[in-house]
Design a protein around this motif. Sequence first.
Motif, PDB file in Angstrom:
ATOM      1  N   PHE A   1       0.701  -0.814  -0.385  1.00  0.00           N
ATOM      2  CA  PHE A   1      -0.288   0.568  -0.060  1.00  0.00           C
ATOM      3  C   PHE A   1       1.157   1.247  -0.229  1.00  0.00           C
ATOM      4  CE2 PHE A   1      -2.713   3.084   1.671  1.00  0.00           C
ATOM      5  CZ  PHE A   1      -4.119   2.756   0.486  1.00  0.00           C
ATOM      6  N   GLY A   2       0.700   2.275  -1.009  1.00  0.00           N
ATOM      7  CA  GLY A   2       1.587   3.622  -0.959  1.00  0.00           C
ATOM      8  C   GLY A   2       2.707   3.143  -1.802  1.00  0.00           C
ATOM      9  N   ARG A   3       3.223   2.068  -1.627  1.00  0.00           N
ATOM     10  CA  ARG A   3       4.127   1.929  -3.239  1.00  0.00           C
ATOM     11  C   ARG A   3       3.600   2.652  -4.783  1.00  0.00           C
ATOM     12  NH1 ARG A   3       6.979  -3.817  -3.633  1.00  0.00           N
ATOM     13  NH2 ARG A   3       8.079  -2.392  -4.466  1.00  0.00           N
ATOM     14  N   PHE A   4       2.780   2.859  -4.924  1.00  0.00           N
ATOM     15  CA  PHE A   4       2.205   3.661  -6.680  1.00  0.00           C
ATOM     16  C   PHE A   4       2.873   4.523  -6.937  1.00  0.00           C
ATOM     17  CE2 PHE A   4      -0.322   6.108  -4.035  1.00  0.00           C
ATOM     18  CZ  PHE A   4      -0.417   7.540  -5.551  1.00  0.00           C
ATOM     19  N   TYR A   5       3.186   5.779  -5.465  1.00  0.00           N
ATOM     20  CA  TYR A   5       3.748   6.982  -5.387  1.00  0.00           C
ATOM     21  C   TYR A   5       5.656   5.875  -5.705  1.00  0.00           C
ATOM     22  CZ  TYR A   5       6.301  11.108  -4.369  1.00  0.00           C
ATOM     23  OH  TYR A   5       7.212  12.358  -4.650  1.00  0.00           O
ATOM     24  N   GLU A   6       6.057   5.330  -5.250  1.00  0.00           N
ATOM     25  CA  GLU A   6       7.696   5.602  -5.449  1.00  0.00           C
ATOM     26  C   GLU A   6       7.936   3.754  -6.805  1.00  0.00           C
ATOM     27  OE1 GLU A   6      10.385   1.101  -3.244  1.00  0.00           O
ATOM     28  OE2 GLU A   6       8.329   2.604  -1.931  1.00  0.00           O
ATOM     29  N   THR A   7       7.060   3.587  -6.964  1.00  0.00           N
ATOM     30  CA  THR A   7       7.740   3.068  -8.281  1.00  0.00           C
ATOM     31  C   THR A   7       7.105   4.292  -9.233  1.00  0.00           C
ATOM     32  OG1 THR A   7       6.350   0.730  -8.231  1.00  0.00           O
ATOM     33  CG2 THR A   7       6.304   1.461  -9.997  1.00  0.00           C
ATOM     34  N   LEU A   8       6.192   5.027  -9.647  1.00  0.00           N
ATOM     35  CA  LEU A   8       5.908   6.250 -10.564  1.00  0.00           C
ATOM     36  C   LEU A   8       7.140   7.371 -10.049  1.00  0.00           C
ATOM     37  CD1 LEU A   8       4.219   7.077 -12.229  1.00  0.00           C
ATOM     38  CD2 LEU A   8       2.826   8.739 -10.874  1.00  0.00           C
ATOM     39  N   HIS A   9       7.825   7.328  -9.078  1.00  0.00           N
ATOM     40  CA  HIS A   9       8.646   8.365  -8.854  1.00  0.00           C
ATOM     41  C   HIS A   9       9.688   7.959  -9.416  1.00  0.00           C
ATOM     42  CE1 HIS A   9      11.750  10.956  -6.361  1.00  0.00           C
ATOM     43  NE2 HIS A   9      11.365  11.438  -6.633  1.00  0.00           N
ATOM     44  N   SER A  10      10.151   6.261  -9.550  1.00  0.00           N
ATOM     45  CA  SER A  10      12.014   5.499 -10.218  1.00  0.00           C
ATOM     46  C   SER A  10      11.809   5.965 -11.382  1.00  0.00           C
ATOM     47  CB  SER A  10      11.272   4.557  -9.431  1.00  0.00           C
ATOM     48  OG  SER A  10      10.604   3.409  -9.773  1.00  0.00           O
ATOM     49  N   THR A  11      10.247   6.158 -11.690  1.00  0.00           N
ATOM     50  CA  THR A  11      10.098   6.117 -13.538  1.00  0.00           C
ATOM     51  C   THR A  11      11.391   7.453 -13.822  1.00  0.00           C
ATOM     52  OG1 THR A  11       8.752   5.744 -13.646  1.00  0.00           O
ATOM     53  CG2 THR A  11       9.171   6.721 -15.573  1.00  0.00           C
ATOM     54  N   PHE A  12      11.455   8.714 -13.310  1.00  0.00           N
ATOM     55  CA  PHE A  12      11.533   9.981 -14.141  1.00  0.00           C
ATOM     56  C   PHE A  12      13.691   9.373 -14.093  1.00  0.00           C
ATOM     57  CE2 PHE A  12       8.813  11.867 -11.612  1.00  0.00           C
ATOM     58  CZ  PHE A  12       7.959  12.287 -12.622  1.00  0.00           C
ATOM     59  N   PRO A  13      14.527   8.986 -12.890  1.00  0.00           N
ATOM     60  CA  PRO A  13      15.306   8.627 -13.119  1.00  0.00           C
ATOM     61  C   PRO A  13      15.902   7.486 -14.287  1.00  0.00           C
ATOM     62  CG  PRO A  13      15.252   8.263 -10.768  1.00  0.00           C
ATOM     63  CD  PRO A  13      13.817   8.660 -11.936  1.00  0.00           C
ATOM     64  N   VAL A  14      14.788   6.303 -14.791  1.00  0.00           N
ATOM     65  CA  VAL A  14      15.268   5.614 -16.120  1.00  0.00           C
ATOM     66  C   VAL A  14      15.316   6.667 -17.512  1.00  0.00           C
ATOM     67  CG1 VAL A  14      14.038   4.150 -17.459  1.00  0.00           C
ATOM     68  CG2 VAL A  14      14.105   3.637 -14.515  1.00  0.00           C
ATOM     69  N   MET A  15      13.867   7.919 -17.077  1.00  0.00           N
ATOM     70  CA  MET A  15      13.973   8.663 -18.561  1.00  0.00           C
ATOM     71  C   MET A  15      14.888   9.051 -19.057  1.00  0.00           C
ATOM     72  SD  MET A  15      10.429  10.505 -17.828  1.00  0.00           S
ATOM     73  CE  MET A  15       9.196   9.755 -18.045  1.00  0.00           C
ATOM     74  N   SER A  16      16.700   9.091 -18.288  1.00  0.00           N
ATOM     75  CA  SER A  16      17.580   9.884 -18.903  1.00  0.00           C
ATOM     76  C   SER A  16      18.476   8.371 -19.453  1.00  0.00           C
ATOM     77  CB  SER A  16      18.647  10.338 -17.445  1.00  0.00           C
ATOM     78  OG  SER A  16      18.848   9.164 -16.251  1.00  0.00           O
ATOM     79  N   ILE A  17      18.612   7.243 -19.423  1.00  0.00           N
ATOM     80  CA  ILE A  17      18.617   6.453 -20.030  1.00  0.00           C
ATOM     81  C   ILE A  17      19.258   6.630 -21.608  1.00  0.00           C
ATOM     82  CG2 ILE A  17      19.232   3.521 -21.071  1.00  0.00           C
ATOM     83  CD1 ILE A  17      17.700   3.011 -18.421  1.00  0.00           C
ATOM     84  N   SER A  18      20.858   6.356 -22.146  1.00  0.00           N
ATOM     85  CA  SER A  18      21.216   6.756 -23.682  1.00  0.00           C
ATOM     86  C   SER A  18      20.197   6.175 -24.153  1.00  0.00           C
ATOM     87  CB  SER A  18      22.356   6.529 -23.249  1.00  0.00           C
ATOM     88  OG  SER A  18      22.958   5.156 -23.563  1.00  0.00           O
ATOM     89  N   ASP A  19      20.059   4.337 -23.876  1.00  0.00           N
ATOM     90  CA  ASP A  19      19.705   3.567 -25.087  1.00  0.00           C
ATOM     91  C   ASP A  19      17.658   3.725 -24.947  1.00  0.00           C
ATOM     92  OD1 ASP A  19      18.333   1.032 -26.062  1.00  0.00           O
ATOM     93  OD2 ASP A  19      20.160   0.321 -26.048  1.00  0.00           O
ATOM     94  N   GLY A  20      17.601   3.981 -26.418  1.00  0.00           N
ATOM     95  CA  GLY A  20      16.055   4.420 -27.056  1.00  0.00           C
ATOM     96  C   GLY A  20      14.779   3.632 -26.508  1.00  0.00           C
ATOM     97  N   VAL A  21      14.628   2.345 -27.027  1.00  0.00           N
ATOM     98  CA  VAL A  21      14.212   1.241 -26.355  1.00  0.00           C
ATOM     99  C   VAL A  21      14.317   0.585 -25.316  1.00  0.00           C
ATOM    100  CG1 VAL A  21      14.276  -1.219 -26.647  1.00  0.00           C
ATOM    101  CG2 VAL A  21      14.656   0.238 -28.987  1.00  0.00           C
ATOM    102  N   ILE A  22      15.284   0.991 -24.175  1.00  0.00           N
ATOM    103  CA  ILE A  22      15.659   0.292 -23.152  1.00  0.00           C
ATOM    104  C   ILE A  22      14.522   1.441 -22.469  1.00  0.00           C
ATOM    105  CG2 ILE A  22      16.250   0.303 -20.774  1.00  0.00           C
ATOM    106  CD1 ILE A  22      18.420  -1.460 -22.731  1.00  0.00           C
ATOM    107  N   ARG A  23      15.156   3.066 -22.303  1.00  0.00           N
ATOM    108  CA  ARG A  23      14.440   4.286 -22.013  1.00  0.00           C
ATOM    109  C   ARG A  23      12.903   3.586 -21.493  1.00  0.00           C
ATOM    110  NH1 ARG A  23      16.902   7.557 -24.107  1.00  0.00           N
ATOM    111  NH2 ARG A  23      15.101   8.228 -25.492  1.00  0.00           N
ATOM    112  N   LEU A  24      12.552   3.927 -23.465  1.00  0.00           N
ATOM    113  CA  LEU A  24      11.004   3.719 -23.066  1.00  0.00           C
ATOM    114  C   LEU A  24      10.437   2.454 -22.679  1.00  0.00           C
ATOM    115  CD1 LEU A  24       8.610   4.460 -25.178  1.00  0.00           C
ATOM    116  CD2 LEU A  24       9.232   3.243 -26.696  1.00  0.00           C
ATOM    117  N   THR A  25      10.738   1.321 -22.615  1.00  0.00           N
ATOM    118  CA  THR A  25      10.031   0.440 -22.276  1.00  0.00           C
ATOM    119  C   THR A  25      10.275  -0.129 -20.848  1.00  0.00           C
ATOM    120  OG1 THR A  25      12.719  -0.744 -22.792  1.00  0.00           O
ATOM    121  CG2 THR A  25      10.440  -1.552 -24.380  1.00  0.00           C
TER     122      THR A  25
END
Length: 267
Positions: free
Chosen positions: A61-85
């Motif tokens: 319970f409440g982990r949806f915010y933690e999971t959603l917030h963890s999306t932002f660091p992933v968006m800086s990945i150089s590989d486009g496919v890995i970043r998107l998926t």
Amino acid sequence: MDEFIKFNNQTSGRDKIFRLCQYTSRIVWYSLEKRHGNAAVLQKAKHLDEILGLMRRLLRFGRFYETLHSTFPVMSISDGVIRLTSSLSRIANASFMFLDHVVCLDKLGLLPSKMIEAPKWDLLATKFWLYAILLGLTRDFYDILRIYKEEFQVKFRTSRIREMANSAGTSSSTSTAEIKNLKYRIVNHPNSVVKCVRQVKVISQCVHDHADVAVDTVKNLFDLFIPLNSLGIVKLSPGVIGLLGCLSTVVSVIPQLNPMVKMVPSS
């Protein structure tokens, strides 16, 4: 024992323990139901399945915010496919958790009567869970293709050239033209049996060298059929679903016990 204590101290560790017990109880009650076993034990096993499912919902319970917030660091990945998926997978997983939180509150009677239609919300949550798994598998297969290109072709052909060069008594002074000719012979005229054996060896080596991808792929494949069954896309017995859930849980424990086989970034 120390490893178990450390594992149990983690929220995700306890969730996996409860998940394993939940799916095991599902196998038990399905087996009893199929064999017309003791009715009292059957009801207890079903009740345990429901209780453990609710406990797992409360644990996350409440982990949806933690999971959603963890999306932002992933968006800086150089590989486009890995970043998107990876980004979309985390967003889908966060959406699943949020909807699951609402359904959990409704089951506990903490929401006003008829505020939501729990079955529809539960179905929508399952769809988001399925999307997250499919995105994770897409990333896994992309990694497998990348590994194939980088290791399977290059290392396999290079090692075969060296082996053939050594067996033919090729000295260190062998000319470049001879090596190219040898490479052409190996690639275009391989013995089928030897080639098959060598491919199996190379695949085994790739799995060993990239255990993180192998473990994540197997886990996602086991998990895939659970939401597919809930949505009615496939029809599997509760016993099979319980077995798949147990296998998926056991496989997902491996990265927690050995961080070296953990996907980075995780999906």
